[in-house]
Scaffold this motif. Structure first.
Motif, mmCIF file in Angstrom:
data_model
loop_
_atom_site.group_PDB
_atom_site.id
_atom_site.type_symbol
_atom_site.label_atom_id
_atom_site.label_comp_id
_atom_site.label_asym_id
_atom_site.label_seq_id
_atom_site.Cartn_x
_atom_site.Cartn_y
_atom_site.Cartn_z
ATOM 1 N N ARG A 196 0.765 -1.203 -0.119
ATOM 2 C CA ARG A 196 -0.006 -0.063 -0.066
ATOM 3 C C ARG A 196 0.954 1.255 -0.220
ATOM 4 N N GLU B 116 -8.214 2.059 -0.743
ATOM 5 C CA GLU B 116 -9.548 1.882 -1.251
ATOM 6 C C GLU B 116 -10.099 2.594 -2.311
ATOM 7 N N ARG C 39 -10.640 0.474 -5.200
ATOM 8 C CA ARG C 39 -11.305 -0.802 -4.985
ATOM 9 C C ARG C 39 -12.775 -0.256 -5.504
ATOM 10 N N GLU D 154 -16.350 0.273 -2.203
ATOM 11 C CA GLU D 154 -16.108 1.053 -1.118
ATOM 12 C C GLU D 154 -16.843 2.125 -0.937
ATOM 13 N N LYS E 239 -13.150 7.386 -0.397
ATOM 14 C CA LYS E 239 -12.467 7.441 -1.777
ATOM 15 C C LYS E 239 -12.167 9.102 -1.993
ATOM 16 N N GLN F 273 -9.403 10.137 0.372
ATOM 17 C CA GLN F 273 -8.065 9.765 -0.339
ATOM 18 C C GLN F 273 -7.612 10.190 -1.734
ATOM 19 N N GLU G 36 -22.851 1.914 0.031
ATOM 20 C CA GLU G 36 -21.900 0.995 -0.244
ATOM 21 C C GLU G 36 -22.401 0.039 -1.313
ATOM 22 N N ARG H 162 -15.824 4.216 10.519
ATOM 23 C CA ARG H 162 -15.057 3.731 9.134
ATOM 24 C C ARG H 162 -14.169 4.782 8.582
ATOM 25 N N CYS I 260 -9.759 4.887 8.667
ATOM 26 C CA CYS I 260 -8.718 5.436 7.423
ATOM 27 C C CYS I 260 -7.982 6.539 7.903
#
Length: 376
Positions: free
Chosen positions: A156, A173, A176, A179, A184, A187, A236, A338, A342
């Protein structure tokens, strides 16, 4: 160039898949010896490369086929030799690459490589087709920390070029499917922000701003967002690889979503494999496992009476009516946890391990890290 790039990629795919294939019992070319020696040799090469890098700088990330490292700026990247002949006046060699390749040649050359000749005899030669190639230098490499004490997260990282563009990203994530979009989005902006600031404190202050922005949305219960924008951030999307009936008594958020979709859309809509289950997590029924609190997003697009009937049934809240706000139903603590998890991996735990006080105070450190800071 395009031809060579595509051929190289094709060869890489074939060789990688064949290596996995020879390890599979029952395969036509099963050879655990072949698979074993590839693994063993690769591990030894990377181990020796790490020893060499540790004498010069700091290894950051190891993989089976490469090593990411931090080398002092004063260390020579290339060395140019002046030649005496008239055809070329000089030749430039990648110094770190040459050092690593000399190590590989010395320790991993096959001096008994046999080639079958036309007369049936074998000629013996020394062969070595393994080479290190040096990429970079790069401006920045972002590595996340594990939430568990003493563990590291593998494969990662995000790497940025000197011009600030993203060179490579792996394992996060953001790459992916299924997610949470809010993770997202976080990030998508936070890695680039690591390039800001002239000191470690300034950098962590800058990335904390990104974290606070998304935490504010959750702590305010999405007060400034429309329902569509909120659904986009927190829903999700999971795909069912098999038919619903094949899962039997198993429990998961996607299985609960599929069963509830069947309730108001009919069994025919969910009978096939590959069903896309889009859901949100409700805080009701209070005390129930997360798997039983998944509510399909599709219900919120149905008729008001149908919607309120099924939501009352699934949440066991009889006072919910057609005007009930989705925000009163959502498990905000679940989403904060959640996103907080992260933030811990990318910002707060790495900051603490580098001696920086928590830049996002709303996200508490794990107990083991608090104890570590206290003992220091």
């Amino acid at each position: 160039m395009v031809l060579y790039e595509s051929l190289q990629l094709a060869h890489k795919c074939i060789l990688n898949s064949f290596y996995g294939y020879v390890m599979r019992k029952g395969s036509r070319w099963f050879s655990m010896e072949m698979a074993g020696i590839v693994c063993h040799t690769g591990a030894n090469i990377i181990r020796e490369a790490r020893k060499l890098v540790e004498q010069i700088g700091k290894p950051l990330e190891l993989d089976t086929d490469g090593i990411w490292c931090l080398i002092p700026a004063s260390f020579p990247e290339n060395v140019t030799f002046k030649l005496c002949n008239h055809k070329r006046s000089s030749v430039t060699v990648s110094y770190p690459g040459a050092m690593l390749n000399a190590l590989v040649y010395e320790g991993f050359t096959n001096h008994q490589y046999h080639t079958l000749e036309k007369d049936g005899s074998y000629s013996k030669s020394s062969e070595n087709s393994i080479y290190f190639e040096v990429d970079g230098p790069y401006q920045c490499m972002v590595l996340p920390a594990s939430k568990e004490e003493g563990k590291k997260l593998k494969k990662r990282y995000a790497v940025f070029n000197l011009d600030g563009s993203l060179a490579e990203m792996k394992g996060f994530e953001i790459k992916r499917r299924g997610e949470l979009n809010i993770i997202k989005h976080f990030q998508g902006c936070v890695f680039k922000t690591f390039l800001n600031g002239s000191t470690l404190e300034e950098t962590y202050k800058a990335v904390a701003g990104d974290a606070d922005h998304w935490l504010d949305i959750l702590h305010s219960h999405g007060v400034n967002l429309s329902d569509e924008e909120l659904f986009d951030l927190i829903s999700e999307n999971r795909s069912m690889s098999r038919k619903l009936e094949d899962y039997g008594a198993q429990k998961s958020t996607s299985i609960s979503t599929a069963k509830r979709l069947a309730e108001f859309l009919g069994d025919d809509m969910v009978k096939d494999a590959g069903l896309a289950c889009m859901f949100i997590i409700s805080k009701y029924p209070i005390g129930s496992p997360v798997t039983e609190r998944a509510i399909p997003v599709a219900i919120f697009k149905s008729d008001a009476k149908v919607r309120s009937h099924y939501i009352r049934k699934w949440t066991k809240q009889m006072d919910f009516d057609e005007d009930t706000d989705i925000r009163d139903m959502l498990d905000w603590d679940y989403y904060i946890e959640r996103v907080g998890s992260c933030i811990q991996k990318i910002i707060t735990i790495p900051a603490a391990l580098q001696g920086i006080s928590n830049p996002v105070p709303r996200v508490a450190h794990p107990d083991w890290l608090q104890n570590k800071i206290r003992s220091k």
